[in-house]
Motif scaffolding. Sequence first.
Motif, PDB file in Angstrom:
ATOM      1  N   SER A 116       0.863  -1.182  -0.025  1.00  0.00           N
ATOM      2  CA  SER A 116      -0.006   0.023  -0.120  1.00  0.00           C
ATOM      3  C   SER A 116       0.941   1.083  -0.038  1.00  0.00           C
ATOM      4  O   SER A 116       2.089   1.079   0.740  1.00  0.00           O
ATOM      5  CB  SER A 116      -0.959  -0.105   1.328  1.00  0.00           C
ATOM      6  OG  SER A 116      -1.511   1.302   1.273  1.00  0.00           O
ATOM      7  N   PRO A 117       0.531   2.422  -0.764  1.00  0.00           N
ATOM      8  CA  PRO A 117       1.177   3.614  -0.570  1.00  0.00           C
ATOM      9  C   PRO A 117       1.162   4.026   0.840  1.00  0.00           C
ATOM     10  O   PRO A 117       1.775   5.401   1.346  1.00  0.00           O
ATOM     11  CB  PRO A 117       0.548   4.492  -1.598  1.00  0.00           C
ATOM     12  CG  PRO A 117      -0.786   3.931  -1.834  1.00  0.00           C
ATOM     13  CD  PRO A 117      -0.493   2.595  -1.656  1.00  0.00           C
ATOM     14  N   PHE A 118       0.263   3.732   1.687  1.00  0.00           N
ATOM     15  CA  PHE A 118      -0.234   4.220   3.104  1.00  0.00           C
ATOM     16  C   PHE A 118       0.400   3.354   4.101  1.00  0.00           C
ATOM     17  O   PHE A 118       0.512   2.116   3.823  1.00  0.00           O
ATOM     18  CB  PHE A 118      -1.495   4.638   3.030  1.00  0.00           C
ATOM     19  CG  PHE A 118      -2.150   5.528   1.764  1.00  0.00           C
ATOM     20  CD1 PHE A 118      -1.678   6.522   1.389  1.00  0.00           C
ATOM     21  CD2 PHE A 118      -2.948   4.842   0.983  1.00  0.00           C
ATOM     22  CE1 PHE A 118      -2.087   7.343   0.281  1.00  0.00           C
ATOM     23  CE2 PHE A 118      -3.602   5.392   0.019  1.00  0.00           C
ATOM     24  CZ  PHE A 118      -3.085   6.800  -0.315  1.00  0.00           C
ATOM     25  N   LEU A 119       0.375   3.832   5.238  1.00  0.00           N
ATOM     26  CA  LEU A 119       1.013   3.255   6.414  1.00  0.00           C
ATOM     27  C   LEU A 119      -0.032   2.090   7.053  1.00  0.00           C
ATOM     28  O   LEU A 119      -1.230   2.391   7.093  1.00  0.00           O
ATOM     29  CB  LEU A 119       1.351   4.059   7.533  1.00  0.00           C
ATOM     30  CG  LEU A 119       2.453   5.142   7.263  1.00  0.00           C
ATOM     31  CD1 LEU A 119       2.418   6.120   8.442  1.00  0.00           C
ATOM     32  CD2 LEU A 119       3.582   4.468   7.195  1.00  0.00           C
ATOM     33  N   PHE A 120       0.630   0.902   7.207  1.00  0.00           N
ATOM     34  CA  PHE A 120      -0.077  -0.103   7.991  1.00  0.00           C
ATOM     35  C   PHE A 120       0.128   0.166   9.602  1.00  0.00           C
ATOM     36  O   PHE A 120       1.138   0.730  10.089  1.00  0.00           O
ATOM     37  CB  PHE A 120       0.564  -1.586   7.835  1.00  0.00           C
ATOM     38  CG  PHE A 120       0.206  -1.910   6.299  1.00  0.00           C
ATOM     39  CD1 PHE A 120      -0.845  -2.396   5.970  1.00  0.00           C
ATOM     40  CD2 PHE A 120       1.137  -1.711   5.299  1.00  0.00           C
ATOM     41  CE1 PHE A 120      -1.136  -2.957   4.613  1.00  0.00           C
ATOM     42  CE2 PHE A 120       0.845  -2.285   3.878  1.00  0.00           C
ATOM     43  CZ  PHE A 120      -0.237  -2.525   3.691  1.00  0.00           C
ATOM     44  N   ASN A 121      -1.079   0.151  10.498  1.00  0.00           N
ATOM     45  CA  ASN A 121      -0.907   0.554  11.688  1.00  0.00           C
ATOM     46  C   ASN A 121      -1.118  -0.353  12.858  1.00  0.00           C
ATOM     47  O   ASN A 121      -0.293  -0.064  13.793  1.00  0.00           O
ATOM     48  CB  ASN A 121      -1.991   1.705  11.650  1.00  0.00           C
ATOM     49  CG  ASN A 121      -2.150   2.540  12.711  1.00  0.00           C
ATOM     50  OD1 ASN A 121      -1.102   2.556  13.331  1.00  0.00           O
ATOM     51  ND2 ASN A 121      -3.116   3.141  13.303  1.00  0.00           N
ATOM     52  N   PRO A 152       0.507  12.353   8.127  1.00  0.00           N
ATOM     53  CA  PRO A 152      -0.248  13.310   8.719  1.00  0.00           C
ATOM     54  C   PRO A 152      -0.702  14.421   7.471  1.00  0.00           C
ATOM     55  O   PRO A 152      -1.530  15.204   7.567  1.00  0.00           O
ATOM     56  CB  PRO A 152       0.179  14.049   9.677  1.00  0.00           C
ATOM     57  CG  PRO A 152       1.600  14.047   9.568  1.00  0.00           C
ATOM     58  CD  PRO A 152       1.989  12.824   8.782  1.00  0.00           C
ATOM     59  N   GLY A 153       0.226  14.501   6.430  1.00  0.00           N
ATOM     60  CA  GLY A 153      -0.180  15.573   5.506  1.00  0.00           C
ATOM     61  C   GLY A 153      -1.461  15.461   4.537  1.00  0.00           C
ATOM     62  O   GLY A 153      -1.799  16.657   4.049  1.00  0.00           O
ATOM     63  N   GLY A 154      -1.703  14.409   4.481  1.00  0.00           N
ATOM     64  CA  GLY A 154      -2.761  14.146   3.198  1.00  0.00           C
ATOM     65  C   GLY A 154      -4.129  14.347   3.659  1.00  0.00           C
ATOM     66  O   GLY A 154      -4.414  14.601   4.929  1.00  0.00           O
ATOM     67  N   SER A 155      -5.218  14.378   2.876  1.00  0.00           N
ATOM     68  CA  SER A 155      -6.380  14.531   3.099  1.00  0.00           C
ATOM     69  C   SER A 155      -7.224  13.280   3.571  1.00  0.00           C
ATOM     70  O   SER A 155      -6.836  12.122   2.902  1.00  0.00           O
ATOM     71  CB  SER A 155      -7.254  14.836   1.867  1.00  0.00           C
ATOM     72  OG  SER A 155      -6.867  16.267   1.341  1.00  0.00           O
ATOM     73  N   PRO A 156      -7.828  13.172   4.579  1.00  0.00           N
ATOM     74  CA  PRO A 156      -8.326  11.977   5.062  1.00  0.00           C
ATOM     75  C   PRO A 156      -9.043  11.146   4.331  1.00  0.00           C
ATOM     76  O   PRO A 156      -9.874  11.840   3.208  1.00  0.00           O
ATOM     77  CB  PRO A 156      -9.391  12.454   6.223  1.00  0.00           C
ATOM     78  CG  PRO A 156      -8.665  13.671   6.794  1.00  0.00           C
ATOM     79  CD  PRO A 156      -8.236  14.369   5.502  1.00  0.00           C
ATOM     80  N   ALA A 157      -8.925   9.985   4.106  1.00  0.00           N
ATOM     81  CA  ALA A 157      -9.707   9.043   3.218  1.00  0.00           C
ATOM     82  C   ALA A 157      -9.822   7.681   3.923  1.00  0.00           C
ATOM     83  O   ALA A 157      -9.512   7.453   4.931  1.00  0.00           O
ATOM     84  CB  ALA A 157      -8.919   8.789   1.739  1.00  0.00           C
ATOM     85  N   PRO A 158     -10.941   6.951   3.277  1.00  0.00           N
ATOM     86  CA  PRO A 158     -11.162   5.512   4.138  1.00  0.00           C
ATOM     87  C   PRO A 158     -10.017   4.529   4.103  1.00  0.00           C
ATOM     88  O   PRO A 158      -9.079   4.480   3.482  1.00  0.00           O
ATOM     89  CB  PRO A 158     -12.512   4.912   3.255  1.00  0.00           C
ATOM     90  CG  PRO A 158     -13.016   6.149   2.471  1.00  0.00           C
ATOM     91  CD  PRO A 158     -11.694   7.071   2.140  1.00  0.00           C
TER      92      PRO A 158
END
Length: 261
Positions: A86-91, A111-117
Amino acid sequence: MRVVLDGLVMGESVRWHDGRLWFCDWGAGQIVMLDAGLPSVVARVDDFPSCIDWLPDGRLVVITGRGPLLRQEADGSLAVFTTLTSPFLFNDIAVDGRGRIFVNNIGYDFPGGSPAPGTVSVVTPDGVAREVAGGLEFPNGMAVDGETLIVAESHAGRLTAFDIAPDGSLSGRRVWAPLGEGAAPDGIFAAGDGTVWYADVPNQQCVLVREGGQVLRTIPLDRGGFDCAVGDGVLYAATAVYPSAEPSGQLVAVDLADYRT
């Protein structure tokens, strides 16, 4: 409240396992165990260790921020079990009694991007991963309670539950506990009696709630609460000033039998 450890870069993933407290120090890339109050680094991870849990056979599993899922081998070392992309973080992760590993993903450039599901995926014991839930508003802490997966949605101020099917699929999505306006649940701990503790960063507290949302206890903190767990009647929480340019992480403890709100 007493400070157990100071000087952490960013403590997270607080776990009570086999009579000991464990946690991750994200900024230091360390997995730490406390034994009789003394910390020891049990593993170091190059890509920061987002979260830890254990398989039914006792082996440690670690999800890293960028997706390699590590599993402890027979010699005690950590090796790549599978890689999620994924281009986003696994949490966060949570393991159920059949050895399925549930992994969530934030879903946007935090934290810089626009919130998304965000999403939840399941990794089966053979290492195959598939998405099993979506549309989550910043999925954060997770816990398995019997045949139920509970997920903290930080941006929605709620705990959401799913029924776990025999194949690891999720169904029966429902609000397990609405937490009220302004609540931002981060890490959670399922107490096994129909209650859940959640840590809250902006409100600087840990809160015990019953299914349905009734607040049973509130423990104020002097900085943001990122995760918490209970062991031997003690609530442990990873805290930090957030945002902060300097390391401010602590591991704190509250003896629940002695604490009165």
